[in-house]
Design an enzyme around this catalytic site. Structure first.
Site, short mmCIF file in Angstrom:
data_model
loop_
_atom_site.label_atom_id
_atom_site.label_comp_id
_atom_site.label_asym_id
_atom_site.label_seq_id
_atom_site.Cartn_x
_atom_site.Cartn_y
_atom_site.Cartn_z
CD GLU A 187 -3.04 -1.19 2.28
OE1 GLU A 187 -2.32 -0.67 3.59
OE2 GLU A 187 -4.11 -1.80 1.60
CG ASP A 194 -7.38 -5.56 4.63
OD1 ASP A 194 -7.30 -5.78 6.12
OD2 ASP A 194 -7.71 -4.26 4.24
CD GLU A 241 -9.72 -1.02 7.89
OE1 GLU A 241 -8.94 -2.16 8.35
OE2 GLU A 241 -9.41 -0.38 7.02
O1 GCW Z 1 -7.08 -3.20 6.04
C1 GCW Z 1 -5.90 -1.94 5.64
C2 GCW Z 1 -6.25 -0.84 6.39
C3 GCW Z 1 -5.22 -0.04 6.31
C4 GCW Z 1 -4.45 0.09 7.36
C5 GCW Z 1 -3.40 -1.74 6.34
C6 GCW Z 1 -3.11 -2.24 6.32
C7 GCW Z 1 -2.53 0.51 8.54
O2 GCW Z 1 -7.70 0.04 5.70
O3 GCW Z 1 -6.35 1.36 7.20
O4 GCW Z 1 -3.31 0.42 7.46
O5 GCW Z 1 -5.17 -2.24 5.76
O6 GCW Z 1 -2.52 -2.91 7.42
O7 GCW Z 1 -1.57 -2.57 6.71
#
Ligand code: GCW
Length: 720
Positions: A308, A382, A410
């Protein structure tokens, strides 16, 4: 005489009618109110009014303080110190318990190791004594908390025989907290770390945080966001980190930092951060040595690399192992570790996102240093409401691997929805990978059962913030709690943990416990049903991940859209991950592959994760896929309504403050569940072209209405 009688009757009535003491939730599960059952309380008083507890360290002092405040509250009398022989309670390391030592077997001492403890009811000098002993001060601390838990949950203490030790080594909370005190994906206020006032001001909250962690065996805290800010490595911040480390130390909690791989460039002014470059290695060594000057027992680093947008070794043509090992070399002389995240995926890679972490890390098995532990999320995408277990579990037999779960919700309704996550964590822990034959569950792999050389652990992304009750929702505290308990022993059940938590957090009244425990255990499935039933995933709104957004199709990356995952079309819905599709299933053992590939065996819960099926596909229930999906969405929303009714029926058992808080949150949860249901059903209907089956109320609005909703200024959008 008469008057006196009337007065006492009046007093009794008054006492009974008194509302429960208002509580704001700050005390978590460490409330230590007087034991309500009078006969139990007097038994405890009788046994525990005299204690022996020698103190020779800050850690023991912390344990003893907890014991005194706990007992004073629970038995409503301050216990008195006494010599061993006259004490009903003896808490001391094995070398300090005199003749009682012969009661403790060598084998149980061996079993408990350096963090475990023994709690045993023994007979001495004609009376019963409860002995809490261990090899180390840390064992004593954990044993003390366990003893208090026994009392808080109303257990009999006349014949205790407990031999406990943690099944994993690194049990850490990962805070996604930024130096400016925003919390990425945090829904309980701002970061509890007051960087501005540190190190001079040690907020008492840090101590309460440490107590709560120690009470469930958590022994590490990663203070900052994995999307790391380089400031954390500057001398000014290291001094602040030291302040926290010093505050946590008595409670057995080490601090760790998330680091940015490009720090040598951004902070050190070097031209490169290539892990094989001599200057880069030296920069990290010097930085690590500097950190240990401040914090001699610093835990180590957590790294999000090449994920990311974060920099990493691949930026320089090096592998994850080369990157991790370079940092590990710098930390090794100090006994520090590197937790290297496997949460990597790249939209430039044309393959199914669910396959990418495995593809990257599988070839690196055995190439990581001994003090590197690869941190793998429970599922391959995720932290979705439901995912199958990550294929990397069991696929790295020669690499230390730890599980990462997300306590902060989240994708589970932020801190508004009541979702007890232990069933989710257990689903992963209990999953059989078959990589080492039948019953090689994720839990057993994490416990290091198949390779004694490996280090082991579990990480939970914290759900803690400055909210008075720490986690935003009174029931979200249960997720912090259950994480600690499961990291300590992944074999424990979600039900037993909920039972303890409810008793400590609310009341020991069995009517309340039985009812609410059932609701907690069901709560995660409720949310799956109204958000992502039947294996759907990643269909939340792109806007802050809040609410439904199955229509999301226009993002900077395809793998951030919803349509990438649900693949709804006129023919059907679901992501084909069998051999006719992405074949992500090939990453699992043959037994697991077959189980999910075969529609006869693939559970409904995972159906659309692995298969693209026609709208009229006949489900086990006899319904068509479309009808079944609609049914799940409605069932999910209805279950929240049911939960509201149950909660309302329990008003008498809960103090007004927390009762009202939960009641209000449940009302919002219901509204949001209905929105999820209606938006998703209407959206998927544009493909299925089928009516909502008879008997279900029609959505209040049309699809355009839901698509047009906007929610600015959502929490959890941390600026770092
Ligand atoms: O789920 C995603 C989140 C990001 C997060 C990423 C991760 C910290 O939306 O906010 O970043 O995973 O786990 O690195």
């Amino acid at each position: 005489m008469k008057l006196r009688l009337i007065t006492s009757i009046a007093l009794i009535i008054l006492l009974q009618a008194q509302p429960l003491k208002a509580e704001n939730g700050y005390d978590l599960w460490l409330r230590y109110l007087p034991v309500a059952n009078a006969s139990l309380r007097s038994q405890y008083q009788h046994s525990l009014s005299h204690y022996f507890f020698p103190v020779g360290s800050d850690r023991l002092a912390a344990a003893k303080n907890e014991l005194i405040s706990g007992l004073t509250g629970l038995i409503a009398t301050k216990p008195q110190m006494a010599p061993v022989a006259q004490s009903g309670l003896v808490i001391a390391t094995i070398d300090k318990i005199g003749p009682l030592k012969k009661i403790v077997s060598d084998s149980s001492l061996k079993t408990i190791g350096d963090e475990g403890y023994i709690i045993k009811t023994v007979s001495q000098a004609g009376h019963l004594t409860i002995l809490v002993t261990a090899k180390t001060d840390l064992g004593i601390l954990y044993g003390t908390f366990n003893l208090l838990r026994l009392l808080q949950t109303g257990k009999a203490i006349a014949s205790l025989n407990i031999v406990e030790y943690p099944k994993t080594m690194y049990r850490v909370l990962d805070h996604w907290d930024n130096p400016v005190r925003t919390v990425e994906r945090g829904y309980a206020g701002f970061s509890i770390w007051n960087w501005h006032k540190l190190p001079g001001y040690i907020d008492p909250r840090y101590i309460d945080y440490a107590r709560a962690n120690a009470s469930v065996g958590i022994n590490g805290s990663v203070l900052n966001n994995v999307n790391a800010n380089i400031q954390m490595l500057t001398p000014a911040y290291l001094a602040k980190v030291k302040g926290l480390a010093d505050a946590f130390r008595p409670y057995g909690i080490k601090v760790y930092l998330s680091v940015k791989f490009s720090s040598p460039v951004e902070l050190g002014g070097l031209k490169t951060a290539d892990p094989l470059d001599a200057d880069v290695k030296k920069w990290w060594q010097d930085k690590v040595n500097e950190i240990y000057q401040y914090i001699p027992d610093f835990g180590g680093f957590l790294v999000k690399a090449n994920s990311e947008g974060q920099p990493g070794p691949q930026t320089y043509g090096r592998s994850h192992a080369e990157g991790a090992n370079m940092l590990a070399d710098a930390l090794a002389p100090h006994n520090g570790i590197v937790m290297w995240r496997a949460f990597v995926y790249d939209d430039k890679v044309p393959d199914d996102r669910a396959k990418q972490a495995y593809n990257e890390f599988k070839p690196l098995d055995g190439k990581f240093n001994k003090n590197v532990i690869v941190q793998v999320k429970n599922g391959p995408i995720d932290f979705q409401p439901r995912e199958p277990f990550h294929p990397l579990f069991g696929a790295l037999p020669n690499t230390s691997t730890m599980l990462e779960v997300q306590l902060t919700q989240e994708y589970l309704g932020f801190s508004t929805h009541l979702v007890y996550e232990a069933p989710l964590f257990k689903e992963c822990l209990n999953a059989d990978t078959y990589t080492q034959g039948k019953k090689s569950t994720v839990a057993r792999i994490l416990e290091g059962k198949y390779n004694a050389e490996l280090i082991t652990g579990m990480a939970g992304v914290a759900n803690i913030g400055t909210d008075l009750n720490w986690c935003g929702h009174p029931f979200a505290q249960a997720n912090w709690y259950c994480f600690g308990r499961l990291a300590w022993d992944p074999e424990q059940t979600a039900s037993a943990i909920a039972d303890d938590w409810l008793r400590m957090t609310f009341t020991n009244d069995n009517r309340f416990i039985a009812t609410m425990k059932q609701e907690m255990l069901q709560s995660r499935e409720n949310t799956v049903n109204y958000m992502t039933p039947l294996g759907l995933h990643h269909i939340m709104s792109a806007n802050g991940h809040y609410g439904p957004g199955p229509w999301t199709d226009n993002m900077s990356r395809a793998d951030w859209t919803a349509v990438y995952y649900h693949k709804a079309d006129a023919a059907g819905i679901g992501f084909d991950r069998t051999r006719t599709g992405s074949n992500a299933l090939a990453q699992y053992s043959p037994e697991v592959q077959q189980y999910f590939e075969n529609l006869e065996t693939c559970p409904d819960e995972y159906l659309l994760w692995f298969h693209h099926l026609a709208w009229n596909y006949k489900m086990r229930s006899g319904k068509t896929l479309w009808d079944e999906m609609v049914h799940h969405y409605y069932m999910g929303a209805d279950s929240v309504k049911h939960m509201q009714q149950v909660w309302n029926s329990l008003e008498a058992y809960v103090d007004h403050e927390r009762f009202t808080a939960v009641k209000q949150l449940m009302a919002i949860q219901y509204e949001e569940a209905v929105r999820w249901r209606d938006a998703c059903v209407l959206y998927f209907q544009t493909f299925s072209k089928q009516p909502i089956p008879a008997g279900y109320p029609q959505p209040e609005h049309d699809l355009a209405y839901y698509r047009a909703l906007r929610f600015p200024n959502l929490p959890g959008q941390g600026v770092n």
